[in-house]
Structure formats: C-alpha cells, structure tokens
Design a protein around this motif. Structure first.
Motif, PDB file in Angstrom:
ATOM      1  N   LEU A  47       0.828  -1.211   0.000  1.00 11.86           N
ATOM      2  CA  LEU A  47       0.000   0.000   0.000  1.00 11.86           C
ATOM      3  C   LEU A  47       0.859   1.257   0.000  1.00 11.86           C
ATOM      4  N   ALA A  48       1.957   1.230   0.717  1.00 10.47           N
ATOM      5  CA  ALA A  48       2.862   2.382   0.705  1.00 10.47           C
ATOM      6  C   ALA A  48       3.424   2.590  -0.701  1.00 10.47           C
ATOM      7  N   ARG A  54       1.035   6.742  -6.780  1.00 10.82           N
ATOM      8  CA  ARG A  54      -0.025   7.705  -7.125  1.00 10.82           C
ATOM      9  C   ARG A  54       0.411   9.136  -6.830  1.00 10.82           C
ATOM     10  N   LEU A  55       1.142   9.322  -5.763  1.00 15.66           N
ATOM     11  CA  LEU A  55       1.651  10.656  -5.423  1.00 15.66           C
ATOM     12  C   LEU A  55       2.554  11.178  -6.534  1.00 15.66           C
ATOM     13  N   VAL A  56       3.352  10.306  -7.117  1.00 11.30           N
ATOM     14  CA  VAL A  56       4.325  10.703  -8.133  1.00 11.30           C
ATOM     15  C   VAL A  56       3.710  10.790  -9.527  1.00 11.30           C
ATOM     16  N   ASN A  57       2.821   9.868  -9.854  1.00 12.60           N
ATOM     17  CA  ASN A  57       2.332   9.760 -11.231  1.00 12.60           C
ATOM     18  C   ASN A  57       1.039  10.509 -11.521  1.00 12.60           C
ATOM     19  N   GLU A  58       0.313  10.925 -10.501  1.00 15.59           N
ATOM     20  CA  GLU A  58      -0.948  11.629 -10.712  1.00 15.59           C
ATOM     21  C   GLU A  58      -0.802  13.084 -10.287  1.00 15.59           C
ATOM     22  N   THR A  59      -1.771  13.908 -10.643  1.00 13.66           N
ATOM     23  CA  THR A  59      -1.743  15.313 -10.255  1.00 13.66           C
ATOM     24  C   THR A  59      -3.096  15.714  -9.679  1.00 13.66           C
ATOM     25  N   GLY A  60      -3.061  16.712  -8.799  1.00 11.07           N
ATOM     26  CA  GLY A  60      -4.285  17.278  -8.249  1.00 11.07           C
ATOM     27  C   GLY A  60      -5.078  16.350  -7.341  1.00 11.07           C
ATOM     28  N   LYS A  61      -4.421  15.403  -6.701  1.00 14.31           N
ATOM     29  CA  LYS A  61      -5.106  14.441  -5.837  1.00 14.31           C
ATOM     30  C   LYS A  61      -4.911  14.787  -4.364  1.00 14.31           C
ATOM     31  N   LYS A  62      -5.910  14.409  -3.564  1.00 14.23           N
ATOM     32  CA  LYS A  62      -5.822  14.528  -2.105  1.00 14.23           C
ATOM     33  C   LYS A  62      -5.812  13.110  -1.550  1.00 14.23           C
ATOM     34  N   ILE A  63      -4.762  12.796  -0.814  1.00 11.28           N
ATOM     35  CA  ILE A  63      -4.535  11.445  -0.301  1.00 11.28           C
ATOM     36  C   ILE A  63      -4.459  11.509   1.215  1.00 11.28           C
ATOM     37  N   LEU A  64      -5.157  10.602   1.881  1.00 11.63           N
ATOM     38  CA  LEU A  64      -5.193  10.559   3.339  1.00 11.63           C
ATOM     39  C   LEU A  64      -4.704   9.197   3.816  1.00 11.63           C
ATOM     40  N   ILE A  65      -3.760   9.205   4.748  1.00  5.88           N
ATOM     41  CA  ILE A  65      -3.274   7.974   5.367  1.00  5.88           C
ATOM     42  C   ILE A  65      -3.570   8.066   6.858  1.00  5.88           C
ATOM     43  N   LEU A  66      -4.303   7.084   7.371  1.00  5.53           N
ATOM     44  CA  LEU A  66      -4.774   7.109   8.758  1.00  5.53           C
ATOM     45  C   LEU A  66      -4.350   5.882   9.549  1.00  5.53           C
ATOM     46  N   ARG A  67      -4.178   6.081  10.822  1.00 11.82           N
ATOM     47  CA  ARG A  67      -4.035   5.006  11.791  1.00 11.82           C
ATOM     48  C   ARG A  67      -4.719   5.494  13.064  1.00 11.82           C
ATOM     49  N   LYS A  68      -5.023   4.607  13.990  1.00 11.01           N
ATOM     50  CA  LYS A  68      -5.799   4.990  15.170  1.00 11.01           C
ATOM     51  C   LYS A  68      -5.144   6.128  15.947  1.00 11.01           C
ATOM     52  N   ASN A 108      -0.237  17.458  -5.739  1.00 11.28           N
ATOM     53  CA  ASN A 108      -0.947  16.542  -4.846  1.00 11.28           C
ATOM     54  C   ASN A 108      -0.718  16.923  -3.388  1.00 11.28           C
ATOM     55  N   LEU A 109      -1.691  16.595  -2.564  1.00  6.05           N
ATOM     56  CA  LEU A 109      -1.566  16.741  -1.107  1.00  6.05           C
ATOM     57  C   LEU A 109      -1.740  15.367  -0.486  1.00  6.05           C
ATOM     58  N   LEU A 110      -0.773  14.961   0.316  1.00  6.46           N
ATOM     59  CA  LEU A 110      -0.876  13.727   1.083  1.00  6.46           C
ATOM     60  C   LEU A 110      -0.820  14.121   2.555  1.00  6.46           C
ATOM     61  N   HIS A 111      -1.795  13.676   3.329  1.00  3.98           N
ATOM     62  CA  HIS A 111      -1.855  14.015   4.750  1.00  3.98           C
ATOM     63  C   HIS A 111      -1.848  12.738   5.585  1.00  3.98           C
ATOM     64  N   PHE A 112      -1.006  12.710   6.616  1.00  6.80           N
ATOM     65  CA  PHE A 112      -0.988  11.628   7.598  1.00  6.80           C
ATOM     66  C   PHE A 112      -1.799  12.092   8.800  1.00  6.80           C
ATOM     67  N   GLY A 113      -2.726  11.264   9.267  1.00  9.42           N
ATOM     68  CA  GLY A 113      -3.563  11.657  10.397  1.00  9.42           C
ATOM     69  C   GLY A 113      -3.935  10.474  11.272  1.00  9.42           C
ATOM     70  N   GLU A 125     -12.865  15.800   1.958  1.00  5.05           N
ATOM     71  CA  GLU A 125     -12.960  15.019   0.726  1.00  5.05           C
ATOM     72  C   GLU A 125     -11.574  14.575   0.300  1.00  5.05           C
ATOM     73  N   TRP A 126     -11.471  13.299  -0.073  1.00  3.66           N
ATOM     74  CA  TRP A 126     -10.194  12.710  -0.443  1.00  3.66           C
ATOM     75  C   TRP A 126     -10.385  11.834  -1.677  1.00  3.66           C
ATOM     76  N   ASN A 127      -9.356  11.776  -2.513  1.00  7.66           N
ATOM     77  CA  ASN A 127      -9.391  10.879  -3.665  1.00  7.66           C
ATOM     78  C   ASN A 127      -9.013   9.458  -3.260  1.00  7.66           C
ATOM     79  N   TYR A 128      -8.049   9.351  -2.335  1.00  5.62           N
ATOM     80  CA  TYR A 128      -7.592   8.041  -1.852  1.00  5.62           C
ATOM     81  C   TYR A 128      -7.442   8.099  -0.340  1.00  5.62           C
ATOM     82  N   ILE A 129      -7.870   7.032   0.316  1.00  6.58           N
ATOM     83  CA  ILE A 129      -7.698   6.921   1.769  1.00  6.58           C
ATOM     84  C   ILE A 129      -7.118   5.545   2.078  1.00  6.58           C
TER      85      ILE A 129
END
Length: 135
Positions: A47-48, A54-68, A108-113, A125-129
């Motif tokens: 998954l990483a 996707r972070l490298v090959n796509e544009t204009g995406k919002k990506i969210l990575i979550l853990r508890k 792209n914006l990738l956020h860890f939360g 709103e996110w394109n990928y979670i």
C-alpha cells in the motif's frame, strides 16, 4: 518481485520493485479494497508503494493515510512511506510540512492523520484513503 514505473517531475522515468499485492490493489475494480493477511504478508509495504506511485504519477489528488493514533502512525506507516520515497530518490523533491504531516508533490496533497478523534475527519474530501490496522 515485479517492477513498476514512475516518472518524477524532476527527471527521467525510473523503475522500482513492486509486489504482487501492489498490482492487485492498483488494478482493483472496486472503490474499497481490503487487504488481509498475516505479519510479513506485505500489506503495508504494498500500500505504501501504491500511494507513493499515485503521489508521483498523478496530479491534483488529495490522499489521506490514517491510523488509530498518531504515535503508532509515526512509528509504522510514516517511517515505511519515507523509506520507500527515499529509496526511489523522490523524498528530497517533496515539500514536507512536518507539524501538520502534509506532503506536497506534483500538485498533490498527502496528509498523515489519526482517528483518535473521528470528528477531525468530518466534511473532508479525499481521492484516496489508506486506513492502516483497522479493526
């Protein structure tokens, strides 16, 4: 081990090794994909790789990575993600906001939360979670 290609904004196309699970996730036809398996089955690593691709090959995406919790996220997913980006040579080209844990690259914006307070994620709103270790 297979190979996947990526073309960073900063240079020529490159190749990195990718797992079978990477390709199963990449080629999934459903909006929700669940990866199950034992320790060492490459779920997180695959998954990483996929999110990095996707972070490298796509544009204009919002990506969210979550853990508890944020501490567990920093000790696992964040370290793994940085390792993959570092091995691929992309990490120095990413704008990292360390306090907010935002990564910006190629529009792209990738956020860890964390999900310690689910109220934080309402009305976003996110394109990928990617939700790690969801039980």
């Amino acid at each position: 081990m297979h190979k996947t290609r990526y073309k960073p904004v900063t240079g020529n196309e490159k190749v990195w090794p990718a797992t079978d699970i990477f390709f199963k996730n990449q080629n999934a036809k459903t909006p929700i994909v669940i990866n199950r398996g034992g320790a060492g089955s490459s779920k997180s690593h695959s998954l990483a790789q996929l999110i990095a691709s996707r972070l490298v090959n796509e544009t204009g995406k919002k990506i969210l990575i979550l853990r508890k919790s944020l501490p567990s996220l920093k000790l696992s997913v964040l370290l793994l993600f940085n390792e993959i980006l570092s091995q691929s040579g992309i990490l120095p080209h990413i704008a990292i906001e360390k306090v907010s844990l935002n990564y910006r690259y190629n529009g792209n914006l990738l956020h860890f939360g964390s999900l310690d307070d689910p109220e934080k994620m309402k009305s976003t709103e996110w394109n990928y979670i990617w939700m790690e270790e969801t039980t």
